[in-house]
Design a protein around this motif. Structure first.
Motif, PDB file in Angstrom:
ATOM      1  N   GLU A 171     -26.235 144.576 -13.558  1.00  0.00           N
ATOM      2  CA  GLU A 171     -25.624 145.885 -13.298  1.00  0.00           C
ATOM      3  C   GLU A 171     -24.189 145.664 -12.844  1.00  0.00           C
ATOM      4  OE1 GLU A 171     -27.632 148.846 -11.034  1.00  0.00           O
ATOM      5  OE2 GLU A 171     -29.611 148.219 -11.730  1.00  0.00           O
ATOM      6  N   TYR A 172     -23.308 146.468 -13.403  1.00  0.00           N
ATOM      7  CA  TYR A 172     -21.881 146.300 -13.128  1.00  0.00           C
ATOM      8  C   TYR A 172     -21.241 147.637 -12.791  1.00  0.00           C
ATOM      9  CZ  TYR A 172     -22.459 141.680 -15.160  1.00  0.00           C
ATOM     10  OH  TYR A 172     -22.881 140.402 -15.408  1.00  0.00           O
ATOM     11  N   ILE A 173     -20.241 147.564 -11.954  1.00  0.00           N
ATOM     12  CA  ILE A 173     -19.416 148.728 -11.679  1.00  0.00           C
ATOM     13  C   ILE A 173     -18.051 148.471 -12.318  1.00  0.00           C
ATOM     14  CG2 ILE A 173     -18.562 147.910  -9.421  1.00  0.00           C
ATOM     15  CD1 ILE A 173     -18.923 150.922  -8.545  1.00  0.00           C
ATOM     16  N   PHE A 174     -17.525 149.481 -12.963  1.00  0.00           N
ATOM     17  CA  PHE A 174     -16.251 149.343 -13.667  1.00  0.00           C
ATOM     18  C   PHE A 174     -15.155 150.048 -12.892  1.00  0.00           C
ATOM     19  CE2 PHE A 174     -19.575 149.101 -16.891  1.00  0.00           C
ATOM     20  CZ  PHE A 174     -19.258 147.900 -17.501  1.00  0.00           C
ATOM     21  N   HIS A 175     -14.073 149.311 -12.652  1.00  0.00           N
ATOM     22  CA  HIS A 175     -12.867 149.882 -12.046  1.00  0.00           C
ATOM     23  C   HIS A 175     -11.843 150.072 -13.164  1.00  0.00           C
ATOM     24  CE1 HIS A 175     -13.638 149.297  -7.650  1.00  0.00           C
ATOM     25  NE2 HIS A 175     -14.583 148.517  -8.159  1.00  0.00           N
ATOM     26  N   VAL A 176     -11.377 151.281 -13.339  1.00  0.00           N
ATOM     27  CA  VAL A 176     -10.472 151.574 -14.443  1.00  0.00           C
ATOM     28  C   VAL A 176      -9.264 152.356 -13.926  1.00  0.00           C
ATOM     29  CG1 VAL A 176     -10.277 152.481 -16.786  1.00  0.00           C
ATOM     30  CG2 VAL A 176     -12.505 151.749 -15.928  1.00  0.00           C
ATOM     31  N   ASP A 177      -8.086 151.987 -14.416  1.00  0.00           N
ATOM     32  CA  ASP A 177      -6.861 152.726 -14.113  1.00  0.00           C
ATOM     33  C   ASP A 177      -6.446 153.490 -15.367  1.00  0.00           C
ATOM     34  OD1 ASP A 177      -6.820 151.586 -11.603  1.00  0.00           O
ATOM     35  OD2 ASP A 177      -5.363 150.035 -12.139  1.00  0.00           O
ATOM     36  N   PHE A 178      -6.130 154.765 -15.179  1.00  0.00           N
ATOM     37  CA  PHE A 178      -5.694 155.620 -16.283  1.00  0.00           C
ATOM     38  C   PHE A 178      -4.338 156.240 -15.967  1.00  0.00           C
ATOM     39  CE2 PHE A 178     -10.381 155.903 -16.847  1.00  0.00           C
ATOM     40  CZ  PHE A 178     -10.455 155.462 -18.163  1.00  0.00           C
ATOM     41  N   GLU A 179      -3.558 156.478 -17.015  1.00  0.00           N
ATOM     42  CA  GLU A 179      -2.265 157.147 -16.877  1.00  0.00           C
ATOM     43  C   GLU A 179      -2.230 158.329 -17.843  1.00  0.00           C
ATOM     44  OE1 GLU A 179       0.572 154.152 -17.851  1.00  0.00           O
ATOM     45  OE2 GLU A 179      -0.108 152.777 -16.275  1.00  0.00           O
ATOM     46  N   TRP A 180      -1.623 159.426 -17.417  1.00  0.00           N
ATOM     47  CA  TRP A 180      -1.579 160.614 -18.270  1.00  0.00           C
ATOM     48  C   TRP A 180      -0.214 161.298 -18.214  1.00  0.00           C
ATOM     49  CZ3 TRP A 180      -4.301 160.439 -13.636  1.00  0.00           C
ATOM     50  CH2 TRP A 180      -3.851 161.289 -12.628  1.00  0.00           C
ATOM     51  N   LYS A 181       0.024 162.103 -19.239  1.00  0.00           N
ATOM     52  CA  LYS A 181       1.236 162.923 -19.284  1.00  0.00           C
ATOM     53  C   LYS A 181       0.933 164.367 -18.920  1.00  0.00           C
ATOM     54  CE  LYS A 181       3.735 160.002 -22.558  1.00  0.00           C
ATOM     55  NZ  LYS A 181       4.342 159.890 -23.920  1.00  0.00           N
ATOM     56  N   LYS A 182      -0.280 164.836 -19.287  1.00  0.00           N
ATOM     57  CA  LYS A 182      -0.682 166.198 -18.945  1.00  0.00           C
ATOM     58  C   LYS A 182      -1.916 166.149 -18.049  1.00  0.00           C
ATOM     59  CE  LYS A 182      -0.882 169.376 -22.052  1.00  0.00           C
ATOM     60  NZ  LYS A 182      -1.233 170.064 -23.323  1.00  0.00           N
ATOM     61  N   LEU A 183      -1.814 166.725 -16.869  1.00  0.00           N
ATOM     62  CA  LEU A 183      -2.910 166.714 -15.905  1.00  0.00           C
ATOM     63  C   LEU A 183      -4.168 167.346 -16.496  1.00  0.00           C
ATOM     64  CD1 LEU A 183      -3.901 166.131 -13.023  1.00  0.00           C
ATOM     65  CD2 LEU A 183      -3.013 168.383 -12.354  1.00  0.00           C
ATOM     66  N   SER A 184      -4.002 168.393 -17.295  1.00  0.00           N
ATOM     67  CA  SER A 184      -5.164 169.083 -17.869  1.00  0.00           C
ATOM     68  C   SER A 184      -5.967 168.156 -18.789  1.00  0.00           C
ATOM     69  CB  SER A 184      -4.707 170.333 -18.628  1.00  0.00           C
ATOM     70  OG  SER A 184      -3.779 169.984 -19.648  1.00  0.00           O
ATOM     71  N   ASP A 185      -5.279 167.250 -19.489  1.00  0.00           N
ATOM     72  CA  ASP A 185      -5.977 166.283 -20.353  1.00  0.00           C
ATOM     73  C   ASP A 185      -6.836 165.349 -19.521  1.00  0.00           C
ATOM     74  OD1 ASP A 185      -4.835 167.330 -22.643  1.00  0.00           O
ATOM     75  OD2 ASP A 185      -3.191 165.885 -22.693  1.00  0.00           O
TER      76      ASP A 185
END
Length: 275
Positions: A234-248
């Motif tokens: 079992e694993y936990i995933f740490h992910v970083d995301f970047e966006w241009k539109k907050l609604s997306d």
């Protein structure tokens, strides 16, 4: 007005203090801690207002124990800062390179200067707890045969002279630091998030989750898996995301919530440009 108190791992003039200065400015009080866990305890006990925590280095990779601390303490990430790692060889004033028999520094810093030490095989290298602490030790004990590998701030603070500049092998060496707080802050300019979650073990479960973000034009800038303690496979995933539109971003999060477990938003903050 009281100064902002920032907990750092290591000694004054360490790279953590340099990162704190870069993010908050130099008019702060730094709280020196012996370990990353101690920085989190300082924040928990309200002895500090913020923590500056290294999370990855462009050469050494991710600092995996710190991901465990993010899970354990659940302090929100309110920012990030990238610091170019420039390593210098320093000693007491008047000492020459020919007089140096020993060099002390943090093990990662020493590894990042491997080429330099190959060129100087007569110098004995030993590991210390912290780059700045090694510089401080030389200054306080007046060690005439020992040099430290540290940043320029350490040389300035502890009155040492730089014998050789930029001895790091890779000149594009940087470390990313996270800024942790006791409570999340409102940031209208947030365009990056760090989240963690688990998926089931069915085929394509992780790909399905990540595809929700891709469908909404959200860029994944980092993914790190960590074993769930005491749970096999079992694993936990740490992910970083970047966006241009907050609604997306918000739309992708809504979909993700339906297909993950132990979902946490670790922080929403403003992306910091790399060095």
């Amino acid at each position: 007005m009281d100064k902002i108190r920032v907990a750092i791992q290591g000694t004054k003039a360490s790279f953590h203090e340099e990162a704190a200065f870069k993010y908050f400015g130099e008019d702060i009080e730094t709280i020196e801690c012996d370990s990353f866990k101690a920085t989190c305890d300082a924040l928990k006990q309200k002895k500090a207002d913020y923590v500056v925590m290294a999370i990855e280095n462009s050469i050494a990779g991710s600092l995996l124990p710190n991901y465990n601390l993010l899970q354990e303490y659940r302090f929100p990430i309110i920012g990030e800062v990238y610091l170019g790692i420039q390593l210098h060889l320093m000693a007491l004033p008047g000492i020459t390179l020919e007089q140096i028999k020993f060099v002390e520094s943090h093990p990662i810093a020493l590894r990042q200067c491997a080429d330099f030490f190959e060129e100087h095989p007569d110098i004995k290298v030993s590991e210390g707890m912290d780059t700045a602490a090694c510089a401080k030790k030389i200054s306080e004990n007046k060690l005439t045969d020992t040099a430290a590998v540290a940043n320029a701030l350490a040389a300035k603070i502890y009155g040492l002279e730089i014998l050789d500049r930029r001895i790091e092998t890779n000149k594009k060496n940087y470390t990313r630091f996270l800024i942790l707080a006791a409570k999340p802050g409102e940031n209208p300019n947030a365009n990056k998030a760090s989240i963690s979650f688990q998926t089931d073990n069915s085929i394509g479960s992780l790909a399905k989750v990540l595809n929700y973000f891709a469908e909404h034009q959200i860029n994944m800038s980092k993914i790190q898996s960590m074993p769930v303690l005491g749970k096999r496979n079992e694993y936990i995933f740490h992910v970083d995301f970047e966006w241009k539109k907050l609604s997306d971003y918000e739309a992708a999060i809504r979909k993700t919530l339906k297909h993950t477990v132990n979902f946490n938003i670790l922080g929403e903050y403003q992306k910091n440009e790399k060095v």
